[in-house]
Enzyme design. Structure first.
Site, PDB file in Angstrom:
ATOM      1  N   GLN A 104       0.851  -1.200   0.000  1.00  0.00           N
ATOM      2  CA  GLN A 104       0.000   0.000   0.000  1.00  0.00           C
ATOM      3  C   GLN A 104       0.879   1.239   0.000  1.00  0.00           C
ATOM      4  O   GLN A 104       0.404   2.354  -0.130  1.00  0.00           O
ATOM      5  CB  GLN A 104      -0.900   0.010   1.243  1.00  0.00           C
ATOM      6  CG  GLN A 104      -1.811  -1.200   1.335  1.00  0.00           C
ATOM      7  CD  GLN A 104      -2.493  -1.269   2.685  1.00  0.00           C
ATOM      8  OE1 GLN A 104      -3.600  -0.754   2.869  1.00  0.00           O
ATOM      9  NE2 GLN A 104      -1.830  -1.888   3.644  1.00  0.00           N
ATOM     10  N   ASP A 107       6.352   4.695  -1.205  1.00  0.00           N
ATOM     11  CA  ASP A 107       7.703   5.234  -0.936  1.00  0.00           C
ATOM     12  C   ASP A 107       8.822   4.560  -1.720  1.00  0.00           C
ATOM     13  O   ASP A 107       9.978   4.936  -1.577  1.00  0.00           O
ATOM     14  CB  ASP A 107       7.994   5.144   0.587  1.00  0.00           C
ATOM     15  CG  ASP A 107       7.850   3.714   1.132  1.00  0.00           C
ATOM     16  OD1 ASP A 107       7.456   3.574   2.315  1.00  0.00           O
ATOM     17  OD2 ASP A 107       8.104   2.750   0.388  1.00  0.00           O
ATOM     18  N   HIS A 122      -1.438   1.521  -4.279  1.00  0.00           N
ATOM     19  CA  HIS A 122      -1.837   2.937  -4.182  1.00  0.00           C
ATOM     20  C   HIS A 122      -0.922   3.845  -4.999  1.00  0.00           C
ATOM     21  O   HIS A 122      -0.846   5.039  -4.728  1.00  0.00           O
ATOM     22  CB  HIS A 122      -1.867   3.381  -2.715  1.00  0.00           C
ATOM     23  CG  HIS A 122      -2.949   2.714  -1.927  1.00  0.00           C
ATOM     24  ND1 HIS A 122      -2.865   2.472  -0.573  1.00  0.00           N
ATOM     25  CD2 HIS A 122      -4.126   2.196  -2.321  1.00  0.00           C
ATOM     26  CE1 HIS A 122      -3.972   1.851  -0.173  1.00  0.00           C
ATOM     27  NE2 HIS A 122      -4.748   1.676  -1.209  1.00  0.00           N
ATOM     28  N   THR A 192       0.310  -2.938   8.756  1.00  0.00           N
ATOM     29  CA  THR A 192      -0.876  -2.269   8.215  1.00  0.00           C
ATOM     30  C   THR A 192      -2.046  -2.401   9.189  1.00  0.00           C
ATOM     31  O   THR A 192      -2.246  -3.439   9.800  1.00  0.00           O
ATOM     32  CB  THR A 192      -1.278  -2.829   6.834  1.00  0.00           C
ATOM     33  OG1 THR A 192      -2.481  -2.184   6.385  1.00  0.00           O
ATOM     34  CG2 THR A 192      -1.484  -4.339   6.852  1.00  0.00           C
TER      35      THR A 192
HETATM   36  N1  APR Z   1       6.661  -2.438  12.682  1.00  0.00           N
HETATM   37  C1  APR Z   1       5.473  -3.031  12.408  1.00  0.00           C
HETATM   38  N2  APR Z   1       4.287  -2.372  12.413  1.00  0.00           N
HETATM   39  C2  APR Z   1       4.322  -1.055  12.717  1.00  0.00           C
HETATM   40  C3  APR Z   1       5.526  -0.365  13.020  1.00  0.00           C
HETATM   41  C4  APR Z   1       6.726  -1.116  13.001  1.00  0.00           C
HETATM   42  N3  APR Z   1       7.917  -0.560  13.281  1.00  0.00           N
HETATM   43  N4  APR Z   1       5.215   0.941  13.283  1.00  0.00           N
HETATM   44  C5  APR Z   1       3.889   1.057  13.129  1.00  0.00           C
HETATM   45  N5  APR Z   1       3.337  -0.132  12.802  1.00  0.00           N
HETATM   46  C6  APR Z   1       1.932  -0.444  12.503  1.00  0.00           C
HETATM   47  C7  APR Z   1       0.904   0.377  13.260  1.00  0.00           C
HETATM   48  O1  APR Z   1       0.553  -0.277  14.477  1.00  0.00           O
HETATM   49  C8  APR Z   1      -0.284   0.372  12.283  1.00  0.00           C
HETATM   50  O2  APR Z   1      -1.164  -0.719  12.536  1.00  0.00           O
HETATM   51  O3  APR Z   1       1.732  -0.131  11.133  1.00  0.00           O
HETATM   52  C9  APR Z   1       0.356   0.155  10.916  1.00  0.00           C
HETATM   53  C10 APR Z   1       0.251   1.370  10.012  1.00  0.00           C
HETATM   54  O4  APR Z   1      -1.121   1.550   9.752  1.00  0.00           O
HETATM   55  P1  APR Z   1      -1.579   2.811   8.880  1.00  0.00           P
HETATM   56  O5  APR Z   1      -0.836   4.026   9.325  1.00  0.00           O
HETATM   57  O6  APR Z   1      -3.068   2.816   8.875  1.00  0.00           O
HETATM   58  O7  APR Z   1      -1.017   2.488   7.433  1.00  0.00           O
HETATM   59  P2  APR Z   1      -1.675   1.581   6.312  1.00  0.00           P
HETATM   60  O8  APR Z   1      -2.406   0.430   6.909  1.00  0.00           O
HETATM   61  O9  APR Z   1      -0.601   1.285   5.327  1.00  0.00           O
HETATM   62  O10 APR Z   1      -2.725   2.613   5.637  1.00  0.00           O
HETATM   63  C11 APR Z   1      -3.381   2.194   4.465  1.00  0.00           C
HETATM   64  O11 APR Z   1      -4.291   4.419   4.257  1.00  0.00           O
HETATM   65  O12 APR Z   1      -4.166   6.738   4.156  1.00  0.00           O
HETATM   66  C12 APR Z   1      -4.162   5.573   3.421  1.00  0.00           C
HETATM   67  O13 APR Z   1      -3.211   5.398   1.296  1.00  0.00           O
HETATM   68  C13 APR Z   1      -2.876   5.420   2.649  1.00  0.00           C
HETATM   69  O14 APR Z   1      -1.794   3.352   1.985  1.00  0.00           O
HETATM   70  C14 APR Z   1      -2.349   4.058   3.084  1.00  0.00           C
HETATM   71  C15 APR Z   1      -3.617   3.373   3.590  1.00  0.00           C
END
Ligand code: APR
Length: 251
Positions: A104, A107, A122, A192
């Site tokens: 998703q 980067d 994305h 995620t």
């Molecule tokens: N290692 C593992 N997991 C981690 C770490 C780490 N070091 N740091 C944070 N996390 C976890 C958090 O607990 C969270 O559950 O990564 C997850 C990030 O979740 P989001 O910020 O919601 O990111 P994502 O799931 O990729 O979002 C999906 O939302 O805004 C849109 O397009 C954007 O692609 C993105 C989509």
């Protein structure tokens, strides 16, 4: 009596014995590279308004949108480098163990780590597309210092080539991701929250086909209590190298 296998040893066996191992990644895998997640602690959406990447808002307020987009996506991206989590997945692909990644993330860190089969659900921050003539440019080939970056060919407004809220998923990425998930018997789900459709449905497809889900997240997600067979509440940059070590011991 055989000593009880640790969760890492059992997950390593699932990885080693997988017929078609894949990975599904989100912002969490890049946090240790210095790129903040979107949600939860230090999340970008706690600091910035997600409307900035909502397509109709962007079309009506391009200058305001672009000003925030540069802060959110272009400032931290420049210095970010792949971390041991990206590098482990790239190494497993090189060994023929991992077949591909659905990400998703926008980067480009999986590709910079050496991964070849990466489907960017994305899109990517690396390219910009002209909203008038549709031409696509690599980000270093356009002047991002302009308040509203314009197309070198027709002067039209440029937009980052990642999916804004209200936009469709790139056709190729969607079809390829669906194919990869449908063939996968083991999927490693890394970093995620599992909240954004239709991307977040990819691990569910694997589970519905009887596959195994190995989840890595520092906090529980929508998958943890529902489809995850393994859940490592650890940083991706720590647990993935540990799993790689455990897989090596099985050889
Ligand atoms: N290692 C593992 N997991 C981690 C770490 C780490 N070091 N740091 C944070 N996390 C976890 C958090 O607990 C969270 O559950 O990564 C997850 C990030 O979740 P989001 O910020 O919601 O990111 P994502 O799931 O990729 O979002 C999906 O939302 O805004 C849109 O397009 C954007 O692609 C993105 C989509």
């Amino acid at each position: 009596m055989e000593a009880k296998k640790t969760q890492i040893e059992r997950a390593a066996e699932a990885i080693k014995n997988a017929k078609f191992l894949t990975a599904f990644t989100g912002a969490g895998i890049s946090v240790e590279s210095g790129i903040p997640p979107f949600r939860g602690q230090g999340g970008l959406w706690n600091k910035y308004d997600p409307r900035m990447i909502e397509i109709s808002f962007f079309q009506e307020n391009p200058e305001q949108s672009w000003s925030e987009i540069k802060k959110i996506f272009y400032s931290s991206m420049k210095s970010a480098k792949p971390n041991p989590a990206h590098l482990t997945l790239a190494e497993w692909e090189k060994q023929g163990l991992l077949k591909g990644i659905i990400t998703q993330n926008i980067d480009n860190l999986h590709q910079e780590a050496g991964s070849k089969t990466v489907y960017e659900f994305h899109g990517t921050v690396n390219y910009l597309v002209c909203t008038v003539c549709g031409k696509r440019f690599f980000h270093t080939d356009v002047d991002l210092n302009q308040d509203m970056p314009s197309c070198p060919e027709c002067r039209g407004l440029l937009k980052p080539d990642f999916v804004f809220y209200g936009e469709g998923i790139p056709r190729g990425a969607y079809d390829n991701s669906l194919k990869l998930a449908s063939k996968s018997d083991v999927m490693i789900v890394v970093g995620t929250s599992g909240e954004v459709m239709p991307a977040c449905h990819m691990p569910v497809i694997v589970k519905q086909n009887g596959g195994t889900i190995i989840e890595i997240n520092t906090l529980p997600s929508t998958y943890t209590e529902s489809i995850s067979d393994f859940y490592f509440e650890m940083k991706a940059g720590e647990i993935l190298p540990a799993l790689a070590e455990a897989v090596k011991k099985l050889n």
